[in-house]
Design an enzyme around this catalytic site. Sequence first.
Site, short mmCIF file in Angstrom:
data_model
loop_
_atom_site.label_atom_id
_atom_site.label_comp_id
_atom_site.label_asym_id
_atom_site.label_seq_id
_atom_site.Cartn_x
_atom_site.Cartn_y
_atom_site.Cartn_z
N ASP A 408 21.58 43.42 24.16
CA ASP A 408 20.75 41.73 24.56
C ASP A 408 21.92 40.99 24.64
OD1 ASP A 408 18.99 40.10 25.15
OD2 ASP A 408 18.25 40.24 22.50
N GLU A 411 24.27 37.65 28.51
CA GLU A 411 24.24 37.61 30.38
C GLU A 411 25.96 37.51 30.29
OE1 GLU A 411 22.27 36.91 28.40
OE2 GLU A 411 21.12 37.98 29.59
N ASP A 486 12.67 37.98 28.10
CA ASP A 486 11.36 37.87 27.49
C ASP A 486 10.65 36.75 28.62
OD1 ASP A 486 13.38 37.88 25.74
OD2 ASP A 486 14.53 35.92 25.36
C1 GLC Z 1 16.47 37.78 22.90
C2 GLC Z 1 15.91 39.12 23.50
C3 GLC Z 1 14.86 39.48 22.51
C4 GLC Z 1 15.05 39.86 20.89
C5 GLC Z 1 15.50 38.39 20.58
C6 GLC Z 1 16.92 38.56 19.03
O1 GLC Z 1 15.69 36.76 23.26
O2 GLC Z 1 15.75 38.61 24.65
O3 GLC Z 1 13.98 40.93 23.13
O4 GLC Z 1 13.71 39.90 19.92
O5 GLC Z 1 16.50 37.63 21.12
O6 GLC Z 1 17.08 39.04 18.83
#
Ligand code: GLC
Length: 803
Positions: A408, A411, A486
């Site tokens: 995650d 980017e 998200d």
């Molecule tokens: C980011 C991710 C989400 C995750 C959050 C906390 O927003 O896209 O899926 O739950 O981080 O890690």
Amino acid sequence: MTETYEDRPRTGGDYEPLGAAQPAGQKENALRLRAGSATVEVAALAPDLFRVGAFFDGRPPEYASEAVAAPEGEPVPVSVHQRGEGLALSTPEAEARISLSPLRMSFADSSGRTFCADDPELGMGVVRGGSPAGDPVALYKRREEGERYFGCGERTSGLEKTGSYQVFWNVDPPAGHTAAFNNLYTSIPFLLSLRGGRAYGLLFDNTRRVEFDLAREDPARIRLGAEGGDIVYYVFCGPTPRRVLERYTWLTGRTPMPPLWALGNQQSRWSYADEEEVRRISRAFRERDIPCDVLYLDIDYMDGYRVFTWDRDRFPDPRGLISELGEEGFRVVAIVDPGVKVDENYPVYTEGRENGFYCLTPGGEEYRNAVWPGVCAFPDFTSARVREWWGGNHRALLDEGVSGVWCDMNEPSLFIPEHSTMPPDVVHPGDGRPRLHGEVHNTYGSLMARAAREGLLGLRPGERPFVITRAGYAGLQRHALQWTGDNSSWWEHLWMAMPQLQNLGLSGVAFCGVDVGGFFGDCDGELLARFTEFGVLQPFCRNHSAKGTVPQEPWAFGEPYESVCRKMIKLRYRLLPYLYTLFEECHRTGAPILRPLLFEFPEDETTYAADDEFMLGGALLAAPITRPGIEHRHVYLPEGTWFHFWSGERFEGPAHILAHAPLGEPALYARANAALPLGPEKSHTGERPAEDSLTLLIHAAEGSGSSALYEDEGDGFAYREGVYARREISCRRAGGRITVRLGEREGSYDPGRREVVLDVRGIRGARRATVNGEERPLRLGEGRVAVALEERPGETVVEIEAT
Ligand code: GLC
């Protein structure tokens, strides 16, 4: 700060198109030309694939790219000949045509029909003085009358891209993605063009900020530009979307076979905060008889968000917990972010620093910014050494029993300023080849996912790695599946999921999914039920939601919604043999799993706009309800005979119909004569059935159709050595006579079943059935007949006399 609202090209500077060119030699499959200080090359990498490179200001040709898995191409017989004033490079299937004064290119198929022609006036060139970071480059192509554009990777708007402006620059956009957002987390500068049923594809391979103007400014031309670097693009000649995707994924890499469990239902939450909560959730699934194979650990499992660590207060015994969950049939996937907390007492950080593994400021200091753990350093994933180190660090998770990794914030997403990314002048030291972040930005996410995949493969060589990524570049499908970040618990986002996943599928990323129920904001029962009706048809099916929102597990809103979710998730489990077959087709040919109608019916231009419905493989069409309080919607059925999945009602396409889809009966249509392999209806409370039966569901109608069944061990790599079972299934109906043919089983895998049930619908009744000439008992139901066949490797022919 965020760039997502921009919808105008960054212009400025003086555009200089390439002028006259002279041939400068031929090397095997490539032709070289010189135009001023630019070197231009055209190469045939396959009979239906050309590569064009334009290298400016004396720079040498360079094609190495994170996008490309097969840089050398395959041997192709090519011939170069004079064509009028210019040259042509021909393969047995297509031709690149080059006019020399000025230098312009177009392509033609074997019938001489041209496509993907340079704009005669603008062609390709550089923008002098357009940016302090180097001269931007641009490629202008003519848009033919009636030409329409698709693809472009992850987007917020509809399926069709004609008349739009697209930015390719990975960002973590603010909450509430709308069509006004342009770029999101991944960048895939790939276009699929369709004109009257004829397709070609174009990959504009540049890892900097890229912009496409798809006939927005001028309906007769498109502009593909990048903020610097050179021009490298690939033309996939088609002529069908299937052929384009096959060649595109041959070049950029295919989706690896996932472990079978990865197709199961998955449940996540930011966060299941401690082991007790995880246990409670796992028990609820089993007690409520709702299938689920995977539970997620979001950032709170870590010690102060330090990657590759565990919070031992919340998770005192991860190994014990995960093995207990394993007994109940659950796998655990854990999140990993790229930011490494700057902390002298944290060995991951200090090891990375001592080895020079982090990105640097222009002045040579460690580049730092804040993410969840506070101040962090960021690994330079462009370095193979760094990727190896990073991959190896996953041992801290795998040793405790974690099955997969969720990459995650890659980017990369940074908190200062909020929703920003790395400045373009940050330095990636590379392995002795330093590059500025602006040059490689769009690859950061892919390279992190690659490190994770390679790490998992190294640590558990016998298992198929399971890696999810939020960010990436063209070719990311080689490393990971993609979820779309998200989204929100909005009806609009349920709608948006359809074009979003279809665009991804048309851009090579077939293993994808959106958060079921929506991430931000509070979901409600009806939205969750409708989201789940759609969600179970996604290649990746995971319910996930944000901290502070109301719980969103399938039972969270009580009845009737819980029962709808259960029924839908059970439907997914019945569909698993079909889904797994589609994954194998995708792995072998690049065909998307969830695909737009235009993929199956490119000749039918009505499908080009049909983005609120889709096909799951070639045999099922789905048209989800995406508004509250309604049970009816319009559905377009393309040519052929279709059967309503729940009632068996029959429709002749092409037709626009009104579907009745009350909760729990989403509008699903089976394509006539295409067998759907289905697993058993069973309970998911924990007991294991003695044998998993297999049903081939066929809706028979006049004419013929085909599909397939693929099975293997469900994990590991023995399938590469032939340990799999694949068979073609065809069905033909002529009047009362129905012939179903199960082709000979290819591969050495024995599915270990005794029988297969053929469930034929779309008939009034049946008089007689034979299997390889031998008469068999019939089980007749209303509008259907079932015939049991023994499972055996040879060809099996079933003849049914229907009434
Ligand atoms: C980011 C991710 C989400 C995750 C959050 C906390 O927003 O896209 O899926 O739950 O981080 O890690």
